[in-house]
Design a protein around this motif. Structure first.
Motif, mmCIF file in Angstrom:
data_model
loop_
_atom_site.group_PDB
_atom_site.id
_atom_site.type_symbol
_atom_site.label_atom_id
_atom_site.label_comp_id
_atom_site.label_asym_id
_atom_site.label_seq_id
_atom_site.Cartn_x
_atom_site.Cartn_y
_atom_site.Cartn_z
ATOM 1 N N VAL A 54 1.298 -1.578 -0.158
ATOM 2 C CA VAL A 54 0.008 -0.528 -0.453
ATOM 3 C C VAL A 54 1.176 1.370 -0.274
ATOM 4 C CG1 VAL A 54 -1.575 1.478 1.491
ATOM 5 C CG2 VAL A 54 -2.050 -1.266 1.529
ATOM 6 N N ALA A 57 2.768 1.571 -3.354
ATOM 7 C CA ALA A 57 1.665 2.223 -4.155
ATOM 8 C C ALA A 57 1.140 3.963 -3.814
ATOM 9 C CB ALA A 57 0.267 1.790 -4.124
ATOM 10 N N GLU A 58 1.223 3.956 -2.737
ATOM 11 C CA GLU A 58 1.541 5.431 -2.953
ATOM 12 C C GLU A 58 2.794 6.194 -3.494
ATOM 13 O OE1 GLU A 58 -1.215 7.496 -2.240
ATOM 14 O OE2 GLU A 58 -1.916 6.008 -1.702
ATOM 15 N N LYS A 61 2.297 6.385 -7.108
ATOM 16 C CA LYS A 61 1.750 7.203 -8.273
ATOM 17 C C LYS A 61 2.405 8.548 -8.176
ATOM 18 C CE LYS A 61 -2.948 5.687 -6.519
ATOM 19 N NZ LYS A 61 -3.812 5.902 -5.099
ATOM 20 N N ASN A 91 0.661 -7.766 -5.909
ATOM 21 C CA ASN A 91 -0.650 -6.737 -5.572
ATOM 22 C C ASN A 91 0.082 -5.732 -4.999
ATOM 23 O OD1 ASN A 91 -2.451 -5.946 -4.583
ATOM 24 N ND2 ASN A 91 -3.861 -7.919 -5.076
ATOM 25 N N GLU A 93 -2.555 -3.568 -3.877
ATOM 26 C CA GLU A 93 -3.214 -3.726 -2.927
ATOM 27 C C GLU A 93 -4.760 -2.560 -3.452
ATOM 28 O OE1 GLU A 93 -2.792 -4.049 1.427
ATOM 29 O OE2 GLU A 93 -1.427 -6.403 0.665
ATOM 30 N N ASN A 94 -4.426 -1.953 -4.217
ATOM 31 C CA ASN A 94 -5.668 -0.973 -4.529
ATOM 32 C C ASN A 94 -6.005 -1.413 -5.591
ATOM 33 O OD1 ASN A 94 -2.638 -0.023 -5.900
ATOM 34 N ND2 ASN A 94 -3.030 1.623 -5.736
ATOM 35 N N GLY A 95 -5.798 -2.243 -6.431
ATOM 36 C CA GLY A 95 -6.256 -2.682 -8.125
ATOM 37 C C GLY A 95 -5.099 -2.507 -8.442
ATOM 38 N N GLU A 96 -3.715 -1.608 -8.797
ATOM 39 C CA GLU A 96 -2.926 -2.013 -9.529
ATOM 40 C C GLU A 96 -1.808 -2.914 -9.895
ATOM 41 O OE1 GLU A 96 -1.751 0.282 -11.387
ATOM 42 O OE2 GLU A 96 -3.583 1.858 -11.642
#
Length: 170
Positions: A54, A57-58, A61, A91, A93-96
């Motif tokens: 998670v 993922a940030e 972005k 994964n 964990e945010n759909g990406e």
């Protein structure tokens, strides 16, 4: 003189280590920790300081095509190259997902680890993948000819070049 100095030092140690006779009513709880065992691939790395999927993922972005950062991440495996284990998708964990390749093709991963947790160490970057390369990955993943033919546009992807991987042993 040396004997006096030695005697003073020893007395200091005994006084410092003296146990106090106080009793307290504190509750002692036993904490059990589970030791995690890993199989190591590539360069030897340690599990400490890995960021969560998670959190990674940030970071992704905020990145643009061509940006890169050195990172260590823990995530679950979604897919592995079924030809020889030369890449895997993790994964976020945010759909990406993040596409992981291995530095200089120096090592490969087992093909049956989908759903297992890994820690990857290396370079995270944002990449634009060509149609040809996307089709190659789809073929490696065992996709049908119809699915491969539907790939017609390059894609901005989150990528990772791992120099070392730890696979959580189950």
């Amino acid at each position: 003189m040396k004997k006096i100095l030695l005697t003073v030092m020893l007395l200091s140690v005994f006084v410092a280590c003296k146990k106090e006779g106080k009793t307290t009513d504190t509750e002692v709880t036993e904490v059990q920790t589970e030791e995690v065992n890993y199989m190591s691939f590539g360069e030897e790395i340690i599990a400490d300081d890995a960021v969560s999927a998670v959190s990674m993922a940030e970071h992704y972005k905020a990145m643009h095509v061509g940006d890169s950062i050195h990172s260590k991440m823990i995530a679950k495996v979604d897919e592995v190259c079924q030809a020889k284990g030369c890449w895997m998708k993790l994964n976020l964990e945010n759909g990406e997902q993040v596409m992981v390749k291995f530095k200089d093709y120096g090592f490969f991963m087992p093909k049956n680890i989908a759903g297992q947790e890994v820690i990857v160490n290396g370079k995270a970057y944002v990449n634009e993948v060509s149609v040809e390369e996307l089709r190659h990955y789809a073929e490696d993943a065992g996709k049908s000819a119809e699915e491969i033919a539907l790939i017609t546009m390059p894609k901005k992807t989150y990528s990772f070049e791992a120099d070392g991987v730890l696979l959580v042993e189950e």
